[in-house]
Design an enzyme around this catalytic site. Sequence first.
Site, PDB file in Angstrom:
ATOM      1  N   ASP A  12       0.911  -1.231  -0.117  1.00 14.79           N
ATOM      2  CA  ASP A  12      -0.031  -0.033   0.069  1.00 14.79           C
ATOM      3  C   ASP A  12       0.978   1.163  -0.039  1.00 14.79           C
ATOM      4  OD1 ASP A  12      -2.342  -1.661   0.109  1.00 14.79           O
ATOM      5  OD2 ASP A  12      -1.825  -1.756   2.454  1.00 14.79           O
ATOM      6  N   LYS A  15       1.970   2.353  -5.175  1.00 13.47           N
ATOM      7  CA  LYS A  15       2.979   1.838  -6.126  1.00 13.47           C
ATOM      8  C   LYS A  15       2.007   2.171  -7.410  1.00 13.47           C
ATOM      9  CE  LYS A  15       3.177  -2.182  -4.453  1.00 13.47           C
ATOM     10  NZ  LYS A  15       2.697  -2.073  -3.206  1.00 13.47           N
ATOM     11  N   GLY A  39      -4.433  -4.248  -4.395  1.00 13.93           N
ATOM     12  CA  GLY A  39      -5.739  -3.150  -4.779  1.00 13.93           C
ATOM     13  C   GLY A  39      -4.638  -1.992  -4.982  1.00 13.93           C
ATOM     14  N   HIS A  40      -4.661  -1.508  -6.143  1.00 13.50           N
ATOM     15  CA  HIS A  40      -3.923  -0.441  -6.632  1.00 13.50           C
ATOM     16  C   HIS A  40      -4.888   0.638  -7.172  1.00 13.50           C
ATOM     17  CE1 HIS A  40      -0.218  -3.476  -7.590  1.00 13.50           C
ATOM     18  NE2 HIS A  40      -0.299  -3.300  -6.433  1.00 13.50           N
ATOM     19  N   GLN A 215       2.448  -5.997  -3.113  1.00 19.98           N
ATOM     20  CA  GLN A 215       2.808  -5.869  -1.881  1.00 19.98           C
ATOM     21  C   GLN A 215       3.830  -5.199  -1.607  1.00 19.98           C
ATOM     22  OE1 GLN A 215       1.391  -9.147  -3.464  1.00 19.98           O
ATOM     23  NE2 GLN A 215      -0.653  -8.284  -2.950  1.00 19.98           N
TER      24      GLN A 215
END
Length: 402
Positions: A12, A15, A39-40, A215
């Site tokens: 988180d 990225k 979850g980007h 991650q």
Amino acid sequence: MNTVILGVQFGDESKGRVADYLAPNFKYAARAAGGANAGHTVVLDNGTKFVTRLLPSAISHGHIKCVLGQGMVIDPNVLLAEIKDCENRGISIRNRLYISHNAHLVMPYHQYLDGMREDKTSSRIGTTRKGIGPTYEDKCRRNGIRMEDLLEPHTLESKIWRAVVGWENDIPTTTPVNKLYNDLMVCADVLRNNICDTSELLNSTDEPILFEGAQGTMLDIDAGTYPYVTSSSTTIGGILTGAGVSHKKIGKVVGVFKAYLTRVGAGPMPTEIFNSDADVIRDIGNEYGSVTKRPRRIGWVDLDQLRHAITINGVDELAMAKMDVLSALDEIKICVKYFDDGEQLRPIYKLMPGWKSDISHCTKLSELPLAAKDFFNAIQEELPVPITLLSVGAERSRIIQI
Ligand code: IMP
């Protein structure tokens, strides 16, 4: 130059934001490991938020060819939903999506197992319950279902049987193999033309590739805070094996970190904040899991941990994200190193005065208020590589290039 974006904290780190910013310079964006536990979030200039879980974050750039690498574990239903979501937003993806024939499928029983273990175990990891761990377990015991199996219907059903039998003491005895098979065949119909040898594709192209890590370093199965880790290699090695490319394909490694620290799930976090500063940061930074919506644990930025991550990943440059989130605080702490008191390692902090003003309009380092500049410099001085990008606001354009 082919570039890798890696998280150098606990995930988180923003990225996705950095990938979206750099995307115009690349022709390919490739993910290498993990799955829909990621979850980007990308915020477009018109304020629209966009979360990708399996597809690379650079997806919204129509010229980018998107690759899902062989180290990934892919829930085909999540992938179909994500493709549909893109199409609903006017982002056409099917003709520029390449899925590795070697990537493993996350099956419903993997998700069941992940959730069941989280519910039953007293020392839970706090996983995302997306079936990631059990899918990698099946991969390692050579019992997994791969993307290429979708192209071979005559052997698929027996492979599902074998996998289900492998878990027979752990999943309901009524697990319907026919239904699993039929559901996969529906996915196969949509994805068939996108499945290929992505390793060959990436190794043979001369066009620039952006490798998007998922991650963070401290969640790596080997280098992270085991057992409180994910089940894949989130560090530079995972990019090579997961994308299936030679190390000679890597030109530059960009490490992404936040101006503070967050962690979701259990595990050590020595700089964790337990006072109201944590609530302020969580609320302003919207630090809730983008997949699970869980409130994230909040801590002060840990430079000792960052230096370690820089070393083991061979980071060339850094991007520091979300510095604006700290604008409300009276005082900010930076963990510069640790002190061993004989029983445990204790963080040693440098105390910095807050700047208490909005910095989101700043477009150059020189425009930052003095205290904010001091904070930035205090971090930079302690790190062996340059910070070349600094995000000061949630919108797409709020990134200072240094
Ligand atoms: P899993 O990857 O779902 O097995 O979860 C293992 C650990 O990694 C848990 O502590 C999760 O909260 C954490 N984790 C997995 N993916 C992410 C991510 O994208 N961001 C932050 N933490 C994650």
